[in-house]
Design an enzyme around this catalytic site. Structure first.
Site, PDB file in Angstrom:
ATOM      1  N   SER A  91      13.871  17.603  74.872  1.00  0.00           N
ATOM      2  CA  SER A  91      13.287  17.223  73.590  1.00  0.00           C
ATOM      3  C   SER A  91      12.474  15.944  73.789  1.00  0.00           C
ATOM      4  O   SER A  91      12.968  14.963  74.344  1.00  0.00           O
ATOM      5  CB  SER A  91      14.392  16.970  72.559  1.00  0.00           C
ATOM      6  OG  SER A  91      15.185  18.119  72.385  1.00  0.00           O
ATOM      7  N   CYS A  95      20.546  18.003  66.276  1.00  0.00           N
ATOM      8  CA  CYS A  95      20.151  18.118  67.683  1.00  0.00           C
ATOM      9  C   CYS A  95      21.324  17.717  68.564  1.00  0.00           C
ATOM     10  O   CYS A  95      21.967  16.683  68.330  1.00  0.00           O
ATOM     11  CB  CYS A  95      18.946  17.232  67.982  1.00  0.00           C
ATOM     12  SG  CYS A  95      18.368  17.383  69.692  1.00  0.00           S
ATOM     13  N   ASP A 149      17.875  21.906  67.034  1.00  0.00           N
ATOM     14  CA  ASP A 149      17.374  21.848  68.407  1.00  0.00           C
ATOM     15  C   ASP A 149      18.620  21.597  69.250  1.00  0.00           C
ATOM     16  O   ASP A 149      18.983  20.459  69.521  1.00  0.00           O
ATOM     17  CB  ASP A 149      16.368  20.716  68.543  1.00  0.00           C
ATOM     18  CG  ASP A 149      15.747  20.636  69.939  1.00  0.00           C
ATOM     19  OD1 ASP A 149      16.076  21.493  70.783  1.00  0.00           O
ATOM     20  OD2 ASP A 149      14.962  19.708  70.196  1.00  0.00           O
ATOM     21  N   TRP A 161      21.700  22.914  72.325  1.00  0.00           N
ATOM     22  CA  TRP A 161      21.907  23.545  73.636  1.00  0.00           C
ATOM     23  C   TRP A 161      23.397  23.689  73.895  1.00  0.00           C
ATOM     24  O   TRP A 161      24.215  23.001  73.298  1.00  0.00           O
ATOM     25  CB  TRP A 161      21.259  22.707  74.740  1.00  0.00           C
ATOM     26  CG  TRP A 161      21.679  21.273  74.740  1.00  0.00           C
ATOM     27  CD1 TRP A 161      22.786  20.728  75.307  1.00  0.00           C
ATOM     28  CD2 TRP A 161      20.993  20.171  74.107  1.00  0.00           C
ATOM     29  NE1 TRP A 161      22.840  19.374  75.092  1.00  0.00           N
ATOM     30  CE2 TRP A 161      21.751  18.998  74.353  1.00  0.00           C
ATOM     31  CE3 TRP A 161      19.818  20.069  73.365  1.00  0.00           C
ATOM     32  CZ2 TRP A 161      21.370  17.751  73.890  1.00  0.00           C
ATOM     33  CZ3 TRP A 161      19.443  18.816  72.906  1.00  0.00           C
ATOM     34  CH2 TRP A 161      20.208  17.671  73.162  1.00  0.00           C
TER      35      TRP A 161
END
Length: 692
Positions: free
Chosen positions: A451, A644, A689, A691
């Site tokens: 990012s 995020c 966003d 992971w």
């Protein structure tokens, strides 16, 4: 006299043309084509004149099975290649692997029913198709699908297989394969076996794939009348030694991604096929503690036509560490031949060599193969046949066939392929393995996405990266497991600062790149655009949840809002929930937040959660719940909500807490609160966003 002048002129012209021809031979004409040159030499690997009609392609090549892949990071492409090899070796299928973006799909209704199409489709982000699958996806699920009306139903001729790659921590888990499967069934196509789904979120992707494919093959064999045979390794690529070339030869690739990079004529567009070699203009450590440290880097893109928007991702193209390259070459007995020049030749017409050649063994392992990734059980099974002894072969066969045994033996050690061969072989060299098996069986070394932690409004030509250097101690292993790309970046930082730290991993990367083209501290990059974006109206309130490096894009968001406020814009309420271990240890950009506060005043507030400063662990989701009243009020004002970071735990818990806040604040059930959050996601008011 005039006649003589004409004769003289003809003679002089002939001499001039002959001289020109002599000096331009081999450059503009009479060029001897390298019979082993790779088609990958072009920036995007595409072949001129290739047909986009899949029916024509099947007829031209005599194939009866095509495996299409939609891949963002290379895993789906790898699974497609594995299916192709297995279909050919076990069942005699004439298979080909195909990139979805290289074909049109208006002829699906003309594919003969004695052929089979396989789809291996990854779901990317919030239920989106991968970049190379966008056109196919939009075509196949469109309400007004315009296929030939010669069949009723439209795709009654089509036999297909489907496998999806997803992450259950996302709202739209495996939605791409589910939607494609649903659309194909609606159009009358015949699915063979179940539509498989792999789950990266649970860490079971590989085993999900292995568990799905065997019953699928049984169903396919029954449908198409195939007979299984003993699987024998058949190479897809041939390795040709080029004794007439050396690593210094100008046509030899030493890690350059395409011909433009080799010849020094690099130009845009810069993308996933063609990186920009960008200078790192600044690098520093945000914190450094016993088990980890965090890097901040500034990448200069002013010399390129690259552009980014706040919230986008930057792709870093890593190289493998020298220690692992040496280990790999040693265990397969190629140390002495590491710099020999070889060409890789496709042995069947539809196979694509995955990197440019001629090249060297060293360059292939350093720049093109994922030799540091955990080894797959299926690949272990493939390599068993090439074991140096019968005893080792028996062990490899057991590892390949017994799921529980494989995970007990390899999982805790994080074995990559070289470490596994070293451990199982007990000092024996694996020189019987054809090098082509590694090209076919290991994933391509992929760019890693980060990012962007800067605002394109504030610094349009400089991209900021924030990354924690990964290092994990493994019981029973002398050295830690290290992240490939973050440690590569750390090595670049060390080089830039002239650090003389004792850690050997900081000195084992080929920092200068092939032929020293990255010297002066450069790194290959490209930009990937994201849907993770600030509202177009700066007056809209925003709520951001970003623990650890999850704060990276929010630095860019707040940086941008501070600039907007300085320029006289009316900026909405800006809440940032940030979490880390200790305020004195890993509080990223601490001094910067104070500067942004000066620009934004009461509009900006940072709420912190330090998990290790008291007996009771406090995380961002706890702080979010504490601010329930204000959060609910801001949401009624149509505030945008951003998350995020870690998908598996943090993001999932934040989602649940937000639903509770809405339910309690509005006097509705938690089920209704969940529905409100889903509507927010659908309206792009809730963005992630994350992971795994």
């Amino acid at each position: 006299m005039a006649e003589l002048d004409i004769i003289d002129l003809i003679v002089l012209t002939s001499i001039l043309l002959g001289t020109l021809a002599y000096f331009t031979k081999g450059k503009y004409w009479g060029v001897v084509k390298d019979p082993y040159a790779s088609a990958f030499a072009n920036a995007n690997g595409a072949k001129a004149g290739r047909t986009r009609n899949i029916v024509e392609k099947l007829e031209e090549t005599g194939k009866n099975c095509v495996i299409f892949y939609g891949s963002q990071t290379g895993t789906a492409e790898d699974y497609a290649s594995r299916l192709a090899k297995e279909g050919k070796s076990r069942f005699g299928l004439d298979t080909m692997v195909a990139d979805l973006e290289e074909y049109d799909f208006d002829k699906l209704d003309a594919i003969p029913d004695d052929k089979v199409i396989m789809f291996v489709l990854a779901t990317y982000g919030e239920g989106e198709p991968t970049d190379n699958a966008v056109e196919f996806y939009e075509f196949i699920i469109a309400d007004d699908v315009t296929l030939s009306e010669s069949h009723d139903p439209a795709l009654g001729n089509l036999n297909y297989v489907a496998f999806g790659l997803g992450n259950n921590t996302y709202e739209h888990y495996n939605s791409v394969v589910r939607n494609v499967d649903k659309a194909l069934q609606k159009l009358g196509a015949h699915r063979i076996g179940d539509a498989g789904e792999g789950d990266d979120g649970a860490g079971t992707m590989e085993e999900d794939f292995l568990a799905w494919k065997d019953p699928m093959w049984a169903a396919l064999a029954s449908k198409m009348g195939l007979e299984e045979r003993e699987a024998v390794y058949e190479p897809v690529f041939g390795v040709v030694e080029r004794d007439n070339l050396t690593p210094e030869s100008s046509e030899v690739y030493l890690g350059e991604p395409n011909r433009m990079h080799l010849e020094g004529t690099t130009k845009g567009p810069f993308n996933a096929h063609n990186p920009y070699i960008a200078p790192i203009v600044e690098s520093r450590e945000l914190f450094s503690v016993k088990d980890r440290n965090c890097l901040h880097m500034e990448i200069d893109i002013s010399g390129s036509n690259l552009a980014y928007q706040t919230g986008d991702h930057i792709a870093i193209w890593p190289t493998n560490p020298g220690e692992e390259i040496d280990r790999f070459l040693d265990v397969i007995g190629l140390t002495e031949k590491r710099n020999e020049v070889i060409s890789i030749k496709a042995l069947e017409p539809t196979a694509k060599v995955p990197f440019p050649t001629p090249t060297t063994y060293d360059a292939i392992i350093r720049y093109h193969l994922e030799v540091c990734a955990p080894v797959s059980r299926q690949f272990v099974s493939t390599l068993a046949a090439f074991s140096p002894t019968e005893e080792i072969k028996a062990e490899m066969t057991r590892l390949g066939n017994d799921k529980d045994y494989f995970h007990d033996k390899t999982g805790p050690q994080f074995y990559n392929i070289a470490r596994l061969l070293d451990a199982v072989g007990k000092g024996e060299k694996w020189s019987n393995i054809p090098f082509s098996a590694f090209i076919e069986g290991l994933n391509k070394l992929q760019p890693r996405y980060y990012s962007i932690s800067s605002s394109s409004v504030v610094q349009p030509k400089k991209i900021s990266i924030t990354a924690v250097v990964e290092s994990q101690m493994i019981p029973g292993r002398q050295d830690p497991f290290r992240g490939v790309t973050t440690n590569y970046l750390f090595a670049l930082k060390q080089k830039q600062h002239g650090d003389a730290k004792p850690e050997p991993f900081g000195q084992t990367y080929e920092i200068a790149g092939p032929r020293n083209k990255y010297d002066g501290i450069h790194v290959p990059v490209h930009v990937r655009h994201s849907n993770f974006k600030l509202p177009s109206d700066p007056g809209k309130p925003i709520i951001m949840i970003g623990p650890g490096t999850g704060v990276a894009p929010f630095r860019g968001f707040v940086q941008e809002r501070a600039r907007q406020a300085q320029n006289g814009a009316e900026v909405g309420r800006t809440l940032l929930f940030f979490g880390c271990r200790k305020s004195t240890e890993d509080f990223m950009y601490e001094s910067e937040w104070a500067e942004y506060k000066k620009a934004l005043g009461d509009k900006f507030e940072m709420i912190t959660a330090f998990s290790r400063e008291s007996n009771k662990k406090v995380y961002v989701q706890h702080r979010l719940k504490e601010r329930a009243k204000e959060v609910n009020e801001l949401l009624t004002q149509k505030a945008f909500f951003y998350v995020c970071g870690d998908a598996a735990n943090m993001a999932r818990e934040v989602n649940a807490v937000l639903a509770q806040i809405i339910a309690e604040g509005r006097g509705v059930s938690e089920q209704k609160g969940d529905e409100v959050v889903k509507h927010m996601r659908a309206a792009n008011q809730y963005q992630e966003d994350v992971w795994s």
